[in-house]
Scaffold this motif. Structure first.
Motif, PDB file in Angstrom:
ATOM      1  N   THR A  18      -2.266   0.841 -12.106  1.00 27.71           N
ATOM      2  CA  THR A  18      -3.538   1.548 -11.888  1.00 27.71           C
ATOM      3  C   THR A  18      -3.255   2.991 -11.506  1.00 27.71           C
ATOM      4  OG1 THR A  18      -3.553   0.733  -9.644  1.00 27.71           O
ATOM      5  CG2 THR A  18      -4.927  -0.461 -11.200  1.00 27.71           C
ATOM      6  N   GLN A  19      -2.126   3.262 -10.873  1.00 30.55           N
ATOM      7  CA  GLN A  19      -1.757   4.631 -10.532  1.00 30.55           C
ATOM      8  C   GLN A  19      -1.426   5.437 -11.784  1.00 30.55           C
ATOM      9  OE1 GLN A  19      -2.094   5.949  -7.466  1.00 30.55           O
ATOM     10  NE2 GLN A  19      -2.992   3.903  -7.197  1.00 30.55           N
ATOM     11  N   ASN A  20      -0.790   4.724 -12.761  1.00 30.41           N
ATOM     12  CA  ASN A  20      -0.472   5.394 -14.031  1.00 30.41           C
ATOM     13  C   ASN A  20      -1.741   5.969 -14.650  1.00 30.41           C
ATOM     14  OD1 ASN A  20       2.199   5.029 -14.203  1.00 30.41           O
ATOM     15  ND2 ASN A  20       2.145   3.386 -15.741  1.00 30.41           N
ATOM     16  N   HIS A  75       0.835  -1.204   0.000  1.00 34.03           N
ATOM     17  CA  HIS A  75       0.000   0.000   0.000  1.00 34.03           C
ATOM     18  C   HIS A  75       0.877   1.264   0.000  1.00 34.03           C
ATOM     19  CE1 HIS A  75      -2.411   3.155   2.050  1.00 34.03           C
ATOM     20  NE2 HIS A  75      -3.302   2.748   1.159  1.00 34.03           N
ATOM     21  N   ALA A 118      -4.487   6.606 -13.099  1.00 32.77           N
ATOM     22  CA  ALA A 118      -5.320   7.439 -12.221  1.00 32.77           C
ATOM     23  C   ALA A 118      -5.124   8.921 -12.524  1.00 32.77           C
ATOM     24  CB  ALA A 118      -4.966   7.167 -10.774  1.00 32.77           C
ATOM     25  N   VAL A 139       2.685   1.874  -3.314  1.00 34.42           N
ATOM     26  CA  VAL A 139       1.807   2.427  -4.345  1.00 34.42           C
ATOM     27  C   VAL A 139       1.525   3.909  -4.051  1.00 34.42           C
ATOM     28  CG1 VAL A 139      -0.494   2.233  -5.396  1.00 34.42           C
ATOM     29  CG2 VAL A 139       0.800   0.171  -4.805  1.00 34.42           C
ATOM     30  N   GLN A 140       1.287   4.198  -2.791  1.00 35.30           N
ATOM     31  CA  GLN A 140       0.963   5.576  -2.411  1.00 35.30           C
ATOM     32  C   GLN A 140       2.132   6.529  -2.737  1.00 35.30           C
ATOM     33  OE1 GLN A 140       0.286   6.311   1.747  1.00 35.30           O
ATOM     34  NE2 GLN A 140      -1.754   7.077   1.268  1.00 35.30           N
ATOM     35  N   TYR A 179       4.456   6.034  -4.838  1.00 35.33           N
ATOM     36  CA  TYR A 179       4.617   6.031  -6.289  1.00 35.33           C
ATOM     37  C   TYR A 179       3.719   7.117  -6.898  1.00 35.33           C
ATOM     38  CZ  TYR A 179       4.631   4.079 -11.073  1.00 35.33           C
ATOM     39  OH  TYR A 179       4.762   3.888 -12.422  1.00 35.33           O
ATOM     40  N   SER A 180       2.499   7.139  -6.405  1.00 39.10           N
ATOM     41  CA  SER A 180       1.544   8.080  -7.003  1.00 39.10           C
ATOM     42  C   SER A 180       1.948   9.533  -6.712  1.00 39.10           C
ATOM     43  CB  SER A 180       0.134   7.799  -6.483  1.00 39.10           C
ATOM     44  OG  SER A 180       0.090   8.076  -5.109  1.00 39.10           O
ATOM     45  N   LYS A 181       2.625   9.758  -5.585  1.00 32.18           N
ATOM     46  CA  LYS A 181       2.990  11.133  -5.218  1.00 32.18           C
ATOM     47  C   LYS A 181       4.252  11.617  -5.933  1.00 32.18           C
ATOM     48  CE  LYS A 181       1.988  10.668  -0.411  1.00 32.18           C
ATOM     49  NZ  LYS A 181       2.658  10.807   0.849  1.00 32.18           N
ATOM     50  N   LYS A 239      -0.782  -3.067  -9.488  1.00 38.68           N
ATOM     51  CA  LYS A 239      -1.262  -1.947  -8.666  1.00 38.68           C
ATOM     52  C   LYS A 239      -0.611  -0.635  -9.105  1.00 38.68           C
ATOM     53  CE  LYS A 239      -2.097  -4.632  -4.505  1.00 38.68           C
ATOM     54  NZ  LYS A 239      -1.486  -5.042  -3.244  1.00 38.68           N
ATOM     55  N   LEU A 240       0.677  -0.698  -9.433  1.00 37.69           N
ATOM     56  CA  LEU A 240       1.364   0.524  -9.856  1.00 37.69           C
ATOM     57  C   LEU A 240       0.756   1.045 -11.160  1.00 37.69           C
ATOM     58  CD1 LEU A 240       5.118  -0.325  -9.062  1.00 37.69           C
ATOM     59  CD2 LEU A 240       3.523   1.006  -7.695  1.00 37.69           C
TER      60      LEU A 240
END
Ligand SMILES: O=P(O)(O)OC[C@H]1O[C@H](O[C@H]2O[C@H](CO)[C@@H](O)[C@H](O)[C@H]2O)[C@H](O)[C@@H](O)[C@@H]1O
Ligand SMILES: O=c1ccn([C@@H]2O[C@H](COP(=O)(O)OP(=O)(O)O)[C@@H](O)[C@H]2O)c(=O)[nH]1
Length: 787
Positions: free
Chosen positions: A783-785, A489, A787, A492-493, A495-497, A780-781
């Motif tokens: 899905t961030q792409n 978690h 997002a 991924v978090q 990564y998104s930031k 999961k990563l």
């Protein structure tokens, strides 16, 4: 000052007890070098745990003895009915001969109650009794120092009871070559137990090397520069040559009583030159060989007859064993023969004493001796030679020393080294010693005296203790650093930031799906990218904020084939070659890499591949790997051991290579070819390429299933956590030696994830169970792409 508490455990206590009344005991010093050595320990509050030298069966006697021994800092271990089969049996009739290359004795055939198994059972029982006594007296923080072959099972018992106990084990005898050691039926259990200690010590590098080799050959486990690694646990193996307490000998030889003895002995010996031998009457001391050499000397040097004598102090030892009685008879026979041949009415050339002598008399003898003759066939160290050196007076004597005593390595420069089996050579050395000029004797003495003075028992014990404390302190620090399961978690978090991410991914075991039934190509496994990764990885690579590097042992062509269509960096052969998929391969090898050894290694690998069904080897430009994952496990391991020995003896004996033993592989590569060392050059190239890179890398995810030697890649980015930024130079290999901006990387603890796949003993901070978890994470990563 509070002295650290040390529990010394050895078979024998420094004193041997004798009962003189129901509740009263008298004591004499126990013989042997181990006792002499350990008596020198002063800087520890030492409690000595061991056998008092007698069997006591009644409670009153045991209690009285314990009280009397407590005043001497000693704690008795009562071995009772196991003592005989333990001490005379397993220890001194089985382990002792094997450790000293005398061979494995056959089982007694005439007494069915004494078998190999019954003696080993007694050994286990005795070690258990030692353990019970240690357990009773142990206080938190104590160091437990186990001594010698009598207590090889004790480290395991102690660690199973309390894994935090600081445990050291030291061997006072030689450790034999693995060819000899492997004849011992219980060879594996003993090795495994010793390896549970934190530190294992030997007198010489030879003994340490033999031990490590035995662990590799018999247990099939890995040796590293630090010691031996068994199931992730590192046992340090080190060399600590023991010394004596020089002041004790120097000061004693100044005493008036000793000077009186010196005068008396000189008169008794009637002006003859004195050759001295001081040994326990043990087969390993080579006393018969000494007599044969002296006999030869008298035979060949008529002029010396009547002018030289040999005094042999033959200290009684292990009288309960038949072999020791035989050696006594053999010596007596030889002495009778020599005295009969070369004696006269007024004197005999050999005096052989079956007794120990008082310490002051011993020092007096050392001081007036012209030649000390040490002919051990094997000896852990031999303290007698150092004691002789310490006691020398104005007129110096000569040390003739067996090359098979551990002391040969420390005192060889100031001695005449001999092969005790070569009777002629020893006889010649006697002649040389007796006629040596005073200047040469003085010169040789000074060399040895300096050594003996500066390498004391205290120094030896301090070195061992310091090392043990250093190791246990380091282990405690590392304990808190065991990797945790990757918190996906958070990964991924973060990564998104982040704005500029670097993903460093291994290939084998990380992005592959391992399948036992996979088809094998002629030269190796046809490993494929995990099928569920193909699309997801492509998506990750196409994100402009993400740079992906596949860093693999694989050669260029394989990476081209598998990843050619992805927008990513490929680092082949552990980073020796680098390419962005939209460009050409560039070489990133360190300069002057010597690769002359490859053909020779290939030859050996081919030989073993042909003889190990299911195995294969892969060659690249800088390394070569033999893999037996698909061969019979047991046979593969045995073949790997043999292969290593062939490699060391031949193609790589003088080459600059690292040899890495993996779970099912043997890899040889040029020194310095590790993923971590390549990372600096890779990073430089990436930064040069990304001229448009405006922000520093603010997120690194490094996942691999790497060999130990490649784990430096996990720690490569770690300094950034404190320093925040890093400079990287793309100098070596291809790129220009330009400095990359110091703001290339900006990492904090929360945006750096080093992850080992499938193992928990690792330098990485986190672990994942398998490549299936990697697939899940990549998904999961992605899905961030989007997002
Ligand atoms: O007690 P014993 O069974 O009669 O034997 C006496 C000792 O002999 C061995 O000594 C070794 O230790 C010395 C000091 O490190 C070394 O110089 C010598 O070469 C070795 O033989 C044995 O290892 C001890 O356990 C015995 O106590
Ligand atoms: O009558 C004697 C003569 C000698 N020693 C001591 O026994 C030890 C022998 O140690 P070494 O390392 O030479 O051999 P080990 O007997 O331990 O195999 C030395 O410290 C000697 O001073 C002894 O206890 N009693």
């Amino acid at each position: 000052m509070v002295r650290p508490r040390l529990l010394v455990v050895s078979m024998s206590l420094p004193v041997t007890a004798k009962r003189i009344g129901e509740e009263s005991w008298s004591f004499t010093m126990s013989p042997g070098g181990l006792v002499s050595a350990l008596l020198g320990l002063k800087e520890f509050e030492t409690k000595w745990i061991g056998w008092p030298g007698v069997d006591v069966h009644d409670a009153i006697g045991k209690k009285a003895l314990s009280v009397a021994l407590a005043e001497k800092g000693c704690i008795p271990v009562f071995l009772e009915e196991v003592c005989d089969q333990y001490y005379n049996g397993y220890c001194n009739n089985i382990l002792w001969p094997i450790f000293h290359y005398l061979g494995t004795p056959p089982e007694y055939r005439n007494d069915s109650t004494i078998t190999y198994q019954s003696q080993y059972d007694a050994y286990k029982k005795a070690n258990q009794i030692f353990f019970d006594v240690v357990k009773e007296h142990y206080q938190e923080g104590d160091v437990v120092w186990c001594h010698d072959y009598h207590v090889m099972l004790l480290p395991q018992y102690l660690k199973e009871y309390n894994s935090k106990m600081k445990v050291g084990w030291f061997l006072h005898t030689p450790f034999p070559s693995s060819e000899m050691y492997k004849t011992l039926p219980s060879r594996s259990e003993l090795l495994r137990s010793v390896l549970t200690a934190d530190l294992v010590g030997f007198h010489t590098y030879d003994f340490a090397r033999h031990f490590v080799n035995a662990c590799m050959c018999i247990l099939g486990i890995e040796a590293t520069s630090e010691g031996v690694v068994d199931q992730g646990k590192v046992t340090r193996v080190a060399v600590f040559p023991i010394g004596i307490e020089p002041e004790r000998f120097i000061n004693t030889s100044e005493l008036s009583e000793v000077i009186q003895y010196m005068k008396k002995f000189k008169t008794d010996f009637g002006g003859r030159k004195l050759i001295l031998g001081v040994d326990r009457l043990d087969m390993i001391k080579g006393i018969p060989q000494k007599y044969q050499a002296f006999e030869k000397f008298l035979e060949e040097n008529e002029d010396w007859r009547g002018k030289v004598m040999l005094l042999q102090i033959a200290v009684p030892t292990r009288n309960g064993i038949g072999e020791y009685q035989k050696i006594k008879d053999l010596c007596h026979g030889l002495v009778g023969r020599i005295n009969g041949r070369f004696g006269s009415i007024s004197s005999v050339p050999v005096i052989h004493l079956d007794c120990s002598i008082a310490f002051n008399q011993l020092c007096a003898l050392y001081a007036i001796t012209d030649v000390l003759l040490v002919t051990s066939l094997r000896d852990g160290m031999n303290l007698v030679s150092s004691e002789f050196v310490a006691c020398q007076k104005a007129e110096k004597g000569v040390l003739i020393l067996s090359e098979f005593a551990g002391a040969g390595q420390s005192l060889g420069a100031g001695a005449l080294l001999v092969n005790p089996w070569n009777i002629k050579e020893v006889s010649t050395a006697i002649g040389e010693a007796l006629t040596m000029s005073p200047e040469e004797k003085e010169r040789k003495h000074q060399i040895n005296f300096q050594y003996v003075k500066t390498h004391s028992t205290q120094q030896w014990a301090d070195d061992f203790m310091n090392k043990l404390n250093e190791i246990t302190a380091k282990a405690e620090l590392q304990n808190g650093k065991f990797p945790h399961e990757l918190p996906q978690h958070d990964v991924v978090q973060q990564y998104s930031k982040s704005k500029n991410r670097l993903l460093v991914l291994g290939f084998y075991g990380t992005l592959t799906k391992l399948d036992k039934n996979q088809v094998r190509r002629g030269d190796g496994m046809n490993l494929e990218l995990h099928p569920q990764l193909k699309e997801k990885l492509k998506a990750l690579c196409s994100d402009p904020k993400t740079t992906v590097v596949v860093l693999s042992r694989s050669e260029k062509s394989r990476l081209d084939k598998i990843f050619g269509e992805y927008n990513m960096w490929l680092a082949a052969e552990n980073g020796m070659f680098l390419r962005h998929t939209c460009g050409e391969w560039v070489t990133k090898m360190p300069e002057h890499l010597n690769l002359d050894w490859i053909d020779g290694v290939k030859h050996v690998f081919k030989y073993f591949t042909e003889r190990t069904p299911g195995s294969y080897f892969e060659t690249s430009e800088t390394s070569i790997v033999w893999n037996y994952q698909y061969a019979d496990a047991e046979f593969g391991r045995a073949q790997a051991r043999d292969m290593l020995q062939h490699l060391w003896a031949g193609p790589i004996s003088n080459a600059s290579v690292d040899v890495v033993r993996g779970g099912h592989s043997v890899e040889v590569h040029a020194v310095g070819v590790t993923k971590g060392s390549a990372m600096d050059r890779i990073l430089g190239e990436i930064v040069l390429h990304n001229k448009s890179m405006t922000a520093p890398i603010d997120y690194v995810l490094c996942i691999g299933s790497f060999l130990g030697k490649d784990e430096d890649v996990y720690t490569f980015f770690e300094p950034e956590l404190t320093k925040k930024t890093k400079s990287s130079s793309p100098s070596s290999g291809g790129g220009s030696p330009k400095k990359v901006s110091s703001t290339v990387v900006d990492l904090k603890g929360e945006n750096y994830f080093s992850v080992a796949v499938g193992k928990t003993h690792t330098k990485a901070s986190y672990f994942l169970h398998s490549s299936d978890d990697v697939v899940q994470l990549v998904q999961k990563l992605c899905t961030q792409n989007n997002a």
